[in-house]
Design an enzyme around this catalytic site. Structure first.
Site, PDB file in Angstrom:
ATOM      1  CG  ASN A   1      -0.377  -0.120   2.494  1.00 40.81           C
ATOM      2  OD1 ASN A   1       0.680  -0.711   2.649  1.00 40.81           O
ATOM      3  ND2 ASN A   1      -0.997   0.460   3.489  1.00 40.81           N
TER       4      ASN A   1
ATOM      5  CD  GLU B   1       4.903  -0.378  12.087  1.00 37.20           C
ATOM      6  OE1 GLU B   1       4.823  -0.062  10.894  1.00 37.20           O
ATOM      7  OE2 GLU B   1       5.489   0.312  12.937  1.00 37.20           O
TER       8      GLU B   1
ATOM      9  CB  CYS C   1      -2.537   0.214   8.268  1.00 34.69           C
ATOM     10  SG  CYS C   1      -1.218   1.373   8.618  1.00 34.69           S
TER      11      CYS C   1
ATOM     12  CD  GLU D   1       9.185  -1.324  13.231  1.00 33.88           C
ATOM     13  OE1 GLU D   1      10.022  -0.769  12.503  1.00 33.88           O
ATOM     14  OE2 GLU D   1       8.655  -2.400  12.951  1.00 33.88           O
TER      15      GLU D   1
HETATM   16  N1  LIG Z   1       0.009  -1.230  10.957  1.00 34.96           N
HETATM   17  C1  LIG Z   1       0.669  -0.755   9.919  1.00 34.96           C
HETATM   18  O1  LIG Z   1       1.576   0.065  10.043  1.00 34.96           O
HETATM   19  C2  LIG Z   1       0.318  -1.214   8.534  1.00 34.96           C
HETATM   20  C3  LIG Z   1       0.853  -0.530   7.460  1.00 34.96           C
HETATM   21  C4  LIG Z   1       0.508  -0.919   6.164  1.00 34.96           C
HETATM   22  C5  LIG Z   1      -0.334  -1.990   5.954  1.00 34.96           C
HETATM   23  N2  LIG Z   1      -0.825  -2.664   7.002  1.00 34.96           N
HETATM   24  C6  LIG Z   1      -1.732  -3.800   6.760  1.00 34.96           C
HETATM   25  O2  LIG Z   1      -1.315  -4.556   5.620  1.00 34.96           O
HETATM   26  C7  LIG Z   1      -2.423  -5.179   4.987  1.00 34.96           C
HETATM   27  C8  LIG Z   1      -2.377  -4.936   3.492  1.00 34.96           C
HETATM   28  O3  LIG Z   1      -1.179  -5.379   2.964  1.00 34.96           O
HETATM   29  P1  LIG Z   1      -0.998  -6.822   2.258  1.00 34.96           P
HETATM   30  O4  LIG Z   1      -2.307  -7.272   1.674  1.00 34.96           O
HETATM   31  O5  LIG Z   1       0.198  -6.741   1.389  1.00 34.96           O
HETATM   32  O6  LIG Z   1      -0.693  -7.741   3.505  1.00 34.96           O
HETATM   33  P2  LIG Z   1      -0.239  -9.265   3.494  1.00 34.96           P
HETATM   34  O7  LIG Z   1      -0.189  -9.665   4.913  1.00 34.96           O
HETATM   35  O8  LIG Z   1      -1.055 -10.059   2.555  1.00 34.96           O
HETATM   36  O9  LIG Z   1       1.228  -9.234   2.857  1.00 34.96           O
HETATM   37  C9  LIG Z   1       2.275  -8.483   3.420  1.00 34.96           C
HETATM   38  C10 LIG Z   1       3.609  -9.095   3.026  1.00 34.96           C
HETATM   39  O10 LIG Z   1       3.739 -10.385   3.626  1.00 34.96           O
HETATM   40  C11 LIG Z   1       4.101 -11.350   2.638  1.00 34.96           C
HETATM   41  N3  LIG Z   1       3.590 -12.646   3.096  1.00 34.96           N
HETATM   42  C12 LIG Z   1       2.371 -13.209   2.844  1.00 34.96           C
HETATM   43  N4  LIG Z   1       2.267 -14.406   3.462  1.00 34.96           N
HETATM   44  C13 LIG Z   1       3.431 -14.619   4.128  1.00 34.96           C
HETATM   45  C14 LIG Z   1       3.914 -15.660   4.975  1.00 34.96           C
HETATM   46  N5  LIG Z   1       3.177 -16.721   5.261  1.00 34.96           N
HETATM   47  N6  LIG Z   1       5.160 -15.532   5.502  1.00 34.96           N
HETATM   48  C15 LIG Z   1       5.918 -14.450   5.258  1.00 34.96           C
HETATM   49  N7  LIG Z   1       5.505 -13.426   4.444  1.00 34.96           N
HETATM   50  C16 LIG Z   1       4.272 -13.502   3.896  1.00 34.96           C
HETATM   51  C17 LIG Z   1       3.487 -10.801   1.374  1.00 34.96           C
HETATM   52  O11 LIG Z   1       4.081 -11.387   0.242  1.00 34.96           O
HETATM   53  C18 LIG Z   1       3.769  -9.312   1.530  1.00 34.96           C
HETATM   54  O12 LIG Z   1       5.113  -9.022   1.181  1.00 34.96           O
HETATM   55  C19 LIG Z   1      -3.634  -4.568   5.666  1.00 34.96           C
HETATM   56  O13 LIG Z   1      -4.134  -5.479   6.615  1.00 34.96           O
HETATM   57  C20 LIG Z   1      -3.078  -3.340   6.369  1.00 34.96           C
HETATM   58  O14 LIG Z   1      -3.816  -2.896   7.478  1.00 34.96           O
HETATM   59  C21 LIG Z   1      -0.520  -2.312   8.285  1.00 34.96           C
HETATM   60  O1  LIG Z   2      -0.569   1.678   5.877  1.00 33.71           O
HETATM   61  C1  LIG Z   2      -0.034   1.992   6.927  1.00 33.71           C
HETATM   62  C2  LIG Z   2       0.742   3.165   7.097  1.00 33.71           C
HETATM   63  C3  LIG Z   2       1.802   3.168   7.909  1.00 33.71           C
HETATM   64  C4  LIG Z   2       2.561   4.350   8.040  1.00 33.71           C
HETATM   65  C5  LIG Z   2       3.772   4.414   8.642  1.00 33.71           C
HETATM   66  O2  LIG Z   2       4.390   3.367   9.104  1.00 33.71           O
HETATM   67  C6  LIG Z   2       4.462   5.662   8.800  1.00 33.71           C
HETATM   68  O3  LIG Z   2       3.935   6.726   8.444  1.00 33.71           O
HETATM   69  O4  LIG Z   2       5.577   5.617   9.323  1.00 33.71           O
END
Ligand SMILES: NC(=O)c1ccc[n+]([C@@H]2O[C@H](COP(=O)([O-])OP(=O)(O)OC[C@H]3O[C@@H](n4cnc5c(N)ncnc54)[C@H](O)[C@@H]3O)[C@@H](O)[C@H]2O)c1
Ligand SMILES: O=C/C=C/C=C(\O)C(=O)O
Length: 469
Positions: A145, A242, A276, A445
């Site tokens: 994202n 995260e 997120c 973090e």
């Molecule tokens: N809290 C935060 O800071 C934050 C920030 C950005 C996104 N997000 C979250 O991320 C999600 C969207 O991103 P996404 O769809 O790419 O997430 P995802 O969990 O599907 O994938 C994230 C990463 O993990 C890898 N991955 C998938 N399965 C794995 C496994 N079994 N072992 C190791 N790696 C693996 C993927 O290839 C990708 O690189 C949403 O839930 C969003 O809320 C959280």
């Molecule tokens: O999608 C989630 C966004 C996370 C943002 C950060 O980790 C940041 O702004 O440092």
């Protein structure tokens, strides 16, 4: 064709997979997929580089971080192009947020690390002090994202703390990571300090389970976080997570309504809702509920739609639009797919959407959707608003809009969220702790919290000679 970056070299082994342009659905690149051999090679390269990198004085590593920041500045336009090609993001956002934050991440952690003192304690002739050493090789796994922002947010503190890294970007967004590999090589960063491998979740799984990986820093979904935790449980690897959110926005009747509408619209629709921190549950004080909803719906219609990252993710978001209807929602605006009459019609767009009328217990109001959509509901009292916001299994971010300073502090301190914004949204100071409660993550973090995660202390205690006075 994108190749892995291992030990300072391009490595083109293994099968390949396609990356699609979300705007049109067309294939834009082929990328090598990391198999067990490639993962092993990357981890070995990181291990070989680890000792010398850890031995550098922190001031020298901070100097490298500044050089990487300069390298990003020099390749600014290439990074913008790569990020837009993979995600379909608006150019304005990419030029003002995604790529500048990469620069800021390296600069900020260079300063924070260089200035950080170690702890020392003295009591009755006993002196204790701590020295911090790196964890070793850190696996950095990031989502699609905010690909460049989130990758550099982890890389900078991990590297400046003295670790070497193997990064696996999302399968949907390898482009900016590939430019960053060139930046590392052109800067002359010692080989093996940064290694980048591409692939699906299966490659990420191979990486985190590799015995040569000492710790995992992961941003992504709660579901994947759970899978990673299970994978590394036997080796008790340190984890920083995260994860997802189901963030609430609270709109009090004493707010500046125009700002609350605009700020809420941004918090729901920015990046197609694929942040997120985006708001998916909006609670509005009853006296202004009707007016707020009408204005939010109007604002939604003005937002330039941004594509979802993939066909599958678009199907997921549309399935929640259908779910809202089957659970009995009233659709205030959107709920479908925009028609452009050009090649964007084969891309992955959905309409910005606002719905109302669902119970707090509906699946729609409990599960993270990750699209340009929110549910709006009225509340009567401050206490009720806090309970509604806290009634989620997630606890990442919350936003509140009020003109009452006492209320702002009172409510903010009662919200079960790692981040609370008052009369603004997604305003960041990189020195502050960042992360979530409950299903939204483990640890924080940002600032010294990042340095704490990416290092481990040894406490040294010395009995001092008592002076003969
Ligand atoms: N809290 C935060 O800071 C934050 C920030 C950005 C996104 N997000 C979250 O991320 C999600 C969207 O991103 P996404 O769809 O790419 O997430 P995802 O969990 O599907 O994938 C994230 C990463 O993990 C890898 N991955 C998938 N399965 C794995 C496994 N079994 N072992 C190791 N790696 C693996 C993927 O290839 C990708 O690189 C949403 O839930 C969003 O809320 C959280
Ligand atoms: O999608 C989630 C966004 C996370 C943002 C950060 O980790 C940041 O702004 O440092």
């Amino acid at each position: 064709m994108l190749t892995h970056f291992i030990g300072g070299e391009p490595v083109g082994a293994g099968k390949t997979f396609p990356v699609h342009d979300p705007v049109t659905g067309a294939v834009i690149r082929q990328v090598h997929e990391a198999d067990p051999e490639v993962v092993d090679r990357a981890v070995r390269a990181a291990r070989e580089a680890a000792r010398d990198w850890a031995a550098l004085p922190v001031g020298e590593r901070a100097g490298w971080m500044r050089r990487l920041a300069e390298g990003i500045e020099a390749r600014f336009d290439d990074l913008v192009d790569a990020e837009i090609a993979d995600t379909g993001k608006p150019i304005d956002q990419t030029r003002t947020l995604d790529v500048p934050r990469g620069i800021a991440n390296f600069r900020a952690f260079a300063e924070i690390a260089a200035q950080r003192p170690d702890d020392a304690f003295h009591l009755s002739g006993v002196l204790s002090y701590t020295v911090r050493r790196p964890l070793g090789v850190v696996a950095v796994i990031v989502p699609w994202n905010l690909p460049f922002l989130l990758m550099t947010w982890k890389l900078a503190p991990a590297l400046v703390a003295g670790n070497t890294v193997v990064v696996k970007p999302s399968e949907h967004t390898p482009g900016s990571a590939a430019v960053f590999a060139e930046i590392c090589a052109d800067a002359g960063l010692p080989a093996g300090v940064v290694n980048i491998i591409y692939g699906y979740g299966s490659s990420g799984h191979l990486l985190v389970e590799h015995p040569g990986v000492d710790a995992v820093s992961f941003t992504g979904s709660t579901r994947t976080g759970t899978a990673i935790m299970n994978t590394v449980a036997g080796r008790v690897k340190p984890l920083s997570f995260e994860l997802g959110g189901k963030n609430a926005g609270l709109i009090f009747e004493d707010c500046r309504l125009d700002r609350a509408v605009e700020g809420t619209a941004k918090s729901v629709f920015t990046n197609g809702g694929q942040v997120c921190l985006c708001t998916e549950r909006v609670y509005v004080q009853r006296s202004i509920f009707e007016e707020f909803c009408a204005r939010l719906a109007t604002r939604a219609q003005e937002f330039e739609p941004q594509p979802m990252i993939s066909k599958e993710h678009r199907e997921k978001v549309l399935s929640y639009y259908a779910l809202a209807r089957s659970e009995g929602a009233k659709v205030l605006t959107g709920g479908g797919v925009p028609a452009f009459g050009d090649n964007r019609d084969s891309g992955y767009f959905v309409e910005p959407t606002v719905v109302a009328g669902l119970s707090e217990w509906s699946r729609f109001n409990r599960e993270e959707i990750f699209g340009p959509v929110c549910h709006v509901a009225p509340f009567d009292s401050e206490a009720e608003a806090v309970d509604l916001a806290n009634g989620s299994e997630y606890g990442l971010a919350a936003t509140l809009w009020t003109g009452n300073l006492d209320r702002a502090h009172r409510v903010a301190q009662r919200l079960e969220a790692g981040l609370v914004w008052v009369n603004t949204w997604y305003l960041r100071d990189l020195r502050t702790p960042f992360g979530g409660m409950k299903l939204s993550g483990i640890g924080r973090e940002g600032g010294v919290q990042s340095l704490d995660f990416y290092s481990q202390p040894t406490t040294i205690t010395i009995r001092l000679e008592q002076p003969d006075v």
